[in-house]
Design a protein around this motif. Structure first.
Motif, PDB file in Angstrom:
ATOM      1  N   HIS A  72      53.905  17.473  28.472  1.00 45.66           N
ATOM      2  CA  HIS A  72      54.179  18.770  29.503  1.00 45.66           C
ATOM      3  C   HIS A  72      52.808  19.537  29.993  1.00 45.66           C
ATOM      4  N   LEU A  73      53.011  19.780  31.280  1.00 45.51           N
ATOM      5  CA  LEU A  73      51.568  20.301  31.969  1.00 45.51           C
ATOM      6  C   LEU A  73      51.470  21.862  32.217  1.00 45.51           C
ATOM      7  N   MET A  74      52.824  22.342  32.351  1.00 48.03           N
ATOM      8  CA  MET A  74      52.878  23.676  32.674  1.00 48.03           C
ATOM      9  C   MET A  74      54.389  24.188  32.582  1.00 48.03           C
ATOM     10  N   VAL A  75      54.565  25.502  32.566  1.00 44.84           N
ATOM     11  CA  VAL A  75      56.171  26.057  32.537  1.00 44.84           C
ATOM     12  C   VAL A  75      56.676  25.467  33.781  1.00 44.84           C
ATOM     13  N   TYR A  76      57.980  25.431  33.808  1.00 41.69           N
ATOM     14  CA  TYR A  76      58.883  24.707  34.939  1.00 41.69           C
ATOM     15  C   TYR A  76      58.534  25.417  36.321  1.00 41.69           C
ATOM     16  N   GLY A  77      58.364  24.628  37.346  1.00 43.43           N
ATOM     17  CA  GLY A  77      58.367  24.839  38.712  1.00 43.43           C
ATOM     18  C   GLY A  77      56.958  25.271  39.049  1.00 43.43           C
ATOM     19  N   LYS A  78      55.810  25.026  38.375  1.00 40.89           N
ATOM     20  CA  LYS A  78      54.530  25.508  38.976  1.00 40.89           C
ATOM     21  C   LYS A  78      53.730  24.374  39.435  1.00 40.89           C
ATOM     22  N   GLY A 276      63.826  34.466  38.414  1.00 44.34           N
ATOM     23  CA  GLY A 276      65.568  34.652  37.993  1.00 44.34           C
ATOM     24  C   GLY A 276      65.887  33.963  36.710  1.00 44.34           C
ATOM     25  N   HIS A 277      65.334  32.766  36.429  1.00 44.95           N
ATOM     26  CA  HIS A 277      65.476  32.110  35.421  1.00 44.95           C
ATOM     27  C   HIS A 277      64.447  31.210  35.014  1.00 44.95           C
ATOM     28  N   ILE A 278      63.661  31.355  33.837  1.00 43.05           N
ATOM     29  CA  ILE A 278      62.411  30.784  33.355  1.00 43.05           C
ATOM     30  C   ILE A 278      62.698  29.931  32.419  1.00 43.05           C
ATOM     31  N   THR A 279      61.966  28.487  32.406  1.00 47.54           N
ATOM     32  CA  THR A 279      62.012  27.984  31.262  1.00 47.54           C
ATOM     33  C   THR A 279      60.624  27.075  31.132  1.00 47.54           C
ATOM     34  N   THR A 280      60.369  26.910  29.882  1.00 47.56           N
ATOM     35  CA  THR A 280      59.096  26.176  29.549  1.00 47.56           C
ATOM     36  C   THR A 280      59.215  24.660  29.598  1.00 47.56           C
ATOM     37  N   PHE A 281      60.140  24.353  29.034  1.00 39.38           N
ATOM     38  CA  PHE A 281      60.184  22.659  29.022  1.00 39.38           C
ATOM     39  C   PHE A 281      61.029  22.090  29.835  1.00 39.38           C
ATOM     40  N   GLY A 282      62.027  23.205  30.769  1.00 39.13           N
ATOM     41  CA  GLY A 282      63.200  22.491  31.538  1.00 39.13           C
ATOM     42  C   GLY A 282      62.673  21.413  32.332  1.00 39.13           C
ATOM     43  N   GLY A 283      63.169  20.307  32.481  1.00 36.25           N
ATOM     44  CA  GLY A 283      62.556  19.160  33.385  1.00 36.25           C
ATOM     45  C   GLY A 283      61.386  18.560  32.810  1.00 36.25           C
ATOM     46  N   HIS A 284      61.365  18.429  31.423  1.00 38.78           N
ATOM     47  CA  HIS A 284      60.265  17.853  30.933  1.00 38.78           C
ATOM     48  C   HIS A 284      59.913  16.439  31.555  1.00 38.78           C
ATOM     49  N   PRO A 285      58.885  16.004  32.067  1.00 36.71           N
ATOM     50  CA  PRO A 285      58.664  14.750  32.405  1.00 36.71           C
ATOM     51  C   PRO A 285      59.015  13.771  31.999  1.00 36.71           C
TER      52      PRO A 285
END
Ligand SMILES: Cc1ncc(COP(=O)(O)O)c(C=O)c1O
Length: 401
Positions: A72-78, A276-285
């Protein structure tokens, strides 16, 4: 000191009581192994997750490689993360043109949440339609469109303004109107016991959505990713949704979900308000790396095109066996309906004694599911059938005595 079994019952919150829990210490292909050295045949795939089998070497290697680079690097989309963008591109290229913007999340429930939120943002409407005997997840939004009053009642009030329609009823589609934000439907119903859409039904739902401006959401969380003999279940009808939800097998054994729509629609979650939608781990690498590897396995090993033949081997082996009333099959996903619920209960005990992992459906007590990893070989199917038939014979004897 407590054993792991005792720790399980003492310290874990659980969705149901398991009287004699088994501890699994290893899994490979279609087999699970317990701490006493027993081997189990997995005919459920962790409920449609392990489509490429347990611990597929390509998936394991991809996971290891990604862990060495970063987790994990950062919340999704950053940040731009290579496994995410490659997977988004891969998926978009497998899907029809309008489904080309992928929002990664953690689970099936979260994919459903994202999809219904998106439909409300795009349409500006609130009413949502779902179908009887549908399961969409455990979160409150998904629960609001779940097709079972008993499971819902304990948690009311849920999201208001929902309509539950009977699956396969053309007349009921009249209830979809200019007030409807979304129609959430499984193109093949899973937990209802494998219910296929009547010819023309999905087309009629699509037409009604066009007429009213409601968004069509397909939940392919259980039936997607090659399980039904096509990469996506909607390919059987050719009806394309406005939003597609994926999870389970999508992660290749790792937790990953996604909802996919058009870039134009998806942008509604980026602006006004942003976030509009926030996810921390969504799309974990690591999960995206596993997913990419699993998709390669599905195509390179020709698992998708062989799923229907393998499913038919099971169906042919079980049809007309005493107590078997009906078999509904979609690729390597079978709902085997028995003549009465009592026989199913007694059969489930026999399966467990014979170390066959077979599961019932949430909303169909007379049926059981067969959904092994798509990697199952013909020999393994024959061996599994022998065991299933042995169990059916014993369960029939118990029930008729
Ligand atoms: C059709 C369907 N949709 C959604 C879900 C929810 O997925 P998850 O358990 O990952 O939240 C499930 C889970 O079984 C499912 O079968």
């Amino acid at each position: 000191m407590l054993t792991n079994r005792q720790l399980f019952s003492r310290y874990m919150g659980l969705p149901s009581v398991i009287s004699d829990p088994v501890e699994i210490i290893r899994a490979e292909g279609i087999y699970l192994y317990d701490d006493a050295g027993n081997k189990y045949i997995d005919l459920v795939s962790g409920v449609s997750v392990s489509n490429v089998g347990h611990a597929h070497p390509s998936v394991v290697e991809a996971v290891r490689k990604q862990i060495d680079q970063y987790m994990h690097l950062m919340v999704y989309g950053k940040f731009v993360q290579s496994p995410q963008v490659k997977l988004a591109e891969r998926l978009a290229k497998l899907l029809p043109g309008k489904l080309s913007s992928v929002y990664f999340v953690n689970s099936g429930s979260e994919a459903i949440e994202g999809a219904i939120k998106l439909s409300r943002r795009v349409t500006g409407r609130t009413e949502m339609a779902g179908f009887a005997h549908a399961y969409h997840g455990g979160s409150l939004g998904a629960l609001s469109l779940l097709g079972d009053e008993h499971l819902k009642n304990a948690f009311r009030p849920l999201i208001p303004d929902t309509r539950m329609l009977p699956y396969n009823s053309f007349e009921a589609l009249e209830q979809i109107s200019e007030r409807t934000a979304c129609v959430l439907i499984e193109p093949i119903q899973a937990e209802a016991g494998i219910i296929l859409p009547k010819p023309g039904f999905l087309e009629a739902v699509r037409r009604k959505c066009e007429e009213t401006g409601a968004m069509l959401i397909f939940d392919e969380i259980q039936m997607g990713m090659g399980r039904t003999g096509k990469m996506f279940a909607f390919e059987h009808s050719g009806v394309v949704p406005d939003i597609l939800c994926l999870a389970k097998a999508f992660g290749g054994g790792m937790p990953l979900g996604a909802f996919v729509s058009s870039p134009e629609h998806m942008s509604k979650l980026t602006f006004e308000p942003e976030l509009g939608h926030i996810t921390t781990f969504g799309g974990h690498p690591v999960c995206c790396a596993a997913s990419l590897a699993a998709i390669d396995v599905l195509f390179d090993s020709k698992l998708i095109e062989d799923a229907d033949r393998k499913g038919k081997m099971f169906a042919d082996g079980l049809i007309n066996k005493p107590g078997v009333k009906e078999i509904r099959q979609a690729g390597l996903m079978l709902g085997v309906e028995l003549c009465d619920d009592g026989l199913t209960a007694s059969l489930m005990k026999e399966f467990s004694l014979n170390r066959l992992i077979v599961d019932q459906f949430l909303f169909n007590p007379a049926a059981f599911r067969i959904a092994p990893p798509l990697t199952i070989t013909d020999d393994e199917i024959r061996k599994s059938l022998e065991l299933i038939i042995h169990c059916i014979t014993i369960a029939n004897n118990h029930t008729t005595i």
